[in-house]
Scaffold this active site. Structure first.
Site: not given
Length: 761
Positions: A98, A122, A126-127, A189, A309
């Site tokens: 990812h 990134h 957080e993880d 992301d 169109d």
């Protein structure tokens, strides 16, 4: 088994010699999904399940990045790969696939090494609980700041999921205001997550797709990232309305084959005509997105066969003057449709977009849309603000676009400084993200772009907060106009100010832009602070009495309360209660808990609180107490009070239907109120009359209202075409309920008046 390094280009989810003590992998948040096949040109190439490669990424980076920067990127990859070891997506691929995919999207924009490193890193904060200080030490402060701006605030406890989401967006947008690369990485992301959303549960798909359509799609449009904007729209549409998407996609595929001959004929004719005119141009067909077709069908109530169109053409010429030469050439080839020409070169869009748009009647009577632009305009149209990194030059158009983006980002900081909380900040920003806009002029012919529906007050605040705060009147195209007038394209707006003038609370009911709304609320909160403090003090005393607590709190308890509620002082806490930002009953239960009770089990008897200590209303409190416009209560009416978030106390009549509906939804926000004994002002009330359609009736009624000591502030008339009767509607100012009753008796006696009554919501 040894795991290959970044230079060799692959990573697997197997064991490897660790270079440092690893943290245990955490579960992924809802927004991350396993990769699936994507037909998008920006999609990363697929690899076998369980293997992720950066070889394609390094090939892209080698096109524009030097060896030193490339080495830093590989170092960031190794660290990220180590941190995500053990984490896999539902497809079985290592989670590192990812960040690599996100970095590849950023590489398509040719973002610099710091941005690519941040894209790879990134999720590590957080993880894996990697500290910002560690990232600063390893990769430098700029990269760490980017990663920090992208990280969610999972460790902070919020009162609701909505509040948590709002705070995350606030943090991300403020980081973006200082460095626009934050939002570019975040959009990359989100794009990859949307491309790989298929295996998620239906409820999560709906939530993530809705959030994408509501926030990320408008941001991409606002920054001019049209490729991302269109793909995110279609992906969100496919998950929000899968059946509609499938049916429409099938219809477009069928139409594509049916119209191939027409498209080819138009393409050949245009190329030949431009060549004969000596214009060097690239001409190619452009198919509308599925969501664009769906939106047009919905807004104009058309069937698919009526959307003619679906196909358009883009003409990219070699110079600015040739845009207009090409336009004239096309108009000589096919007849233009009246009212279907737009010059976005002379007046560019808010996001810097420039093109000439014209719709022509092609072969077989089919409307065909053309966009005409230069190569520079095309790069800006496709890459928007990212073109700053793509093509670093001194082109004036690019510079102007960057200035527009900077001005908008600066407005985010202004809104943040004036906004009370994250939910309000997000509300203001989302208002500013709507793409539709109107273009108005200052008296000196400067063009100001405003959202559709904007008013002269929005215009004044767009120029400067000080001008907005002191606005007293406005002229539009040389004529005086109400402050709530909606501005239209081409209006010339002149604002008249007075240094003694102040914003009115009524402006909040019609202003359109987030900057204006936040500035008005900030001013009202500041200027009426003493009133809000007094109201909050009274409300908290009432709530404490309801649970049998003394209103006088000991000093140690006050200190603990302020620390745990993040308020700087007791007056600030009172003010928050007074404007509805905090609930008095919840603060009282918190105090009970601090005293040693079980706050969650304390029953808060709102009725007994109301009976014990109703809030007294005098009608002169200012904006901290407002009389509801739906029912316009007057002294003598039975009344109830509603605590509205950031708007103080709103007073309704006891029988108001609007109040009854809202009370069922939020019963905890209602308190007992009563009228004071000394009321030295008049109050608005609405009355409705049924009258005969005869000469002089309006004059007789108005005279009688004046004789009865009433003041008329508004007159309206509704015609009943089935009878010879009319309805007259008045807003009048009276002292109280007794005064109004006497006035109605007198008006009822006027010749020609059949019925008169007070008008209710």
């Amino acid at each position: 088994m040894n795991l290959t390094s970044a230079e060799s280009g692959t990573s697997t989810a197997t064991e490897r010699p660790a270079t440092r003590a690893r943290r245990p992998a955490r579960s992924r948040p809802d927004g991350d999904q396993p990769p699936v096949i994507s037909t998008s040109p920006l999609a990363a190439p697929l690899t076998p399940a369980g293997v992720a490669t950066i070889s394609h990424l390094t090939e892209k980076l080698a096109e524009y990045m030097n060896e030193a920067d490339l080495k830093k990127v590989k170092e960031a990859y190794r660290f990220s790969d180590e941190m995500h070891l053990g984490q896999v997506r539902k497809s079985g691929e290592p989670y590192i696939s990812h960040p690599i995919a996100v970095a590849e999207i950023c590489a398509d924009w040719k973002l610099d090494a710091q941005a690519i490193m941040a894209a790879l890193l990134h999720d590590v904060m957080e993880d894996q609980d990697v500290k910002k200080e560690e990232l600063i030490e390893r990769f430098g402060a700029p990269v760490a700041h980017l990663v920090d701006g992208l990280s969610k605030l999972e460790k902070i406890e919020f009162q609701s999921q909505i509040e948590a989401q709002a705070e995350n967006f606030r943090k991300m947008l403020l980081a973006m205001a200082s460095d626009v690369r934050v939002i570019l990485i975040k959009l990359a992301d989100r794009l990859h997550n949307m491309r790989t959303l298929d295996v998620m549960a239906p409820a999560k798909k709906q939530r993530i797709a809705g959030e994408t359509m509501e926030v990320y799609v408008p941001i991409a449009h606002r920054l001019g990232l049209n490729n991302i904007y269109r793909e995110l729209q279609d992906l969100a549409f496919s998950h929000l309305h899968p059946m509609r998407y499938t049916v429409l996609a099938k219809a477009v595929r069928a139409a594509r084959g049916n119209r191939r001959e027409v498209v080819g004929k138009i393409l050949d004719s245009v190329k030949n005509t431009l060549a004969m005119a000596g214009i060097e141009a690239e001409v190619y067909g452009r198919e509308k997105t599925l969501y664009g077709i769906y939106k047009k069908m919905r807004s104009k109530h058309l069937t698919f066969s009526q959307v003619l169109d679906v196909y358009g053409f883009r003409v990219v010429v070699d110079s600015f003057p040739n845009c207009y030469v090409a336009l004239g050439t096309l108009h000589s080839l096919y007849k233009p449709m009246p009212g279907k020409f737009k010059d976005y070169i002379a007046i560019r869009k808010l996001n810097g977009y420039q093109s000439l748009h014209t719709t022509l009647i092609g072969p077989y009577g089919t409307p065909v849309e053309f966009q005409i632009r230069t190569q520079e305009m095309h790069r800006t149209a496709e890459s928007g603000v990212a073109a700053h990194w793509l093509y670093k030059n001194s082109d004036a158009n690019m510079t102007d676009m960057q200035q527009r983006t900077h001005a908008w980002l600066q407005s985010l900081l202004d809104i943040q400084q004036q906004t009370g909380d994250s939910a309000e900040f997000l509300e203001h920003v989302k208002v500013d993200l709507f793409p539709d806009s109107v273009y108005v002029f200052t008296p000196k012919s400067k063009i100001i772009a405003m959202p559709r529906g904007a008013t002269p007050i929005d215009f004044a605040y767009a120029i400067h907060t000080g001008i907005g705060d002191h606005t007293v009147s406005v002229t539009i195209n040389g004529e005086p106009a109400p402050l709530r007038t909606e501005l239209r394209n081409g209006d010339i707006v002149e604002v008249v100010t007075d240094p003694d003038s102040r914003p009115s609370p009524s402006w909040l009911s019609f202003v359109r832009t987030g900057k204006a709304r936040s500035a008005i609320r900030h001013h009202l909160r500041t200027i009426n602070l003493p009133e809000s403090i007094n109201l909050g003090r009274q409300l908290l005393r009432q709530a404490l009495a309801a649970i049998s607590l003394a209103p006088d709190l000991p000093e140690p308890l006050i200190e603990r309360l302020l620390n745990e509620s993040s308020a700087k002082s007791l007056d600030e806490l009172y003010a928050d209660i007074g404007i509805g930002k905090r609930m008095a009953a919840l603060v009282a239960r918190h105090i009970f808990g601090l005293l040693g009770g079980e706050s969650a089990s304390v029953p808060v008897d709102h009725n007994s609180a109301s009976d014990l200590d109703p809030v007294t209303i005098y009608g002169s409190e200012g904006v901290s107490v407002q009389l509801a416009p739906c029912c316009l209560p007057i002294p003598g009416d039975q009344i109830v009070g509603q605590l509205r978030r950031d708007q103080g106390l709103q007073v309704h009549t006891g029988d108001c239907t609007v109040a009854k509906r809202q009370r069922q939804k939020e019963p905890d926000r209602w308190i007992a109120v009563k009228w004071g004994t000394e009321l030295n002002r008049r109050f608005d009330s609405r009355i409705r009359l049924l009258i005969n359609n005869e000469k002089g009736i309006l004059a007789r009624v108005a005279a009688e209202i004046g004789e009865s000591d009433g003041n008329i502030t508004f007159v309206g008339m509704d015609e009943d075409k089935e009878h010879v009767l009319h309805q007259l509607r008045f807003t009048i100012q009276v002292k109280d309920r007794v005064h109004l009753a006497g006035l109605l008796r007198n008006v009822r006696k006027v010749a020609g008046v059949n019925r008169v009554a007070r008008e209710r919501a």
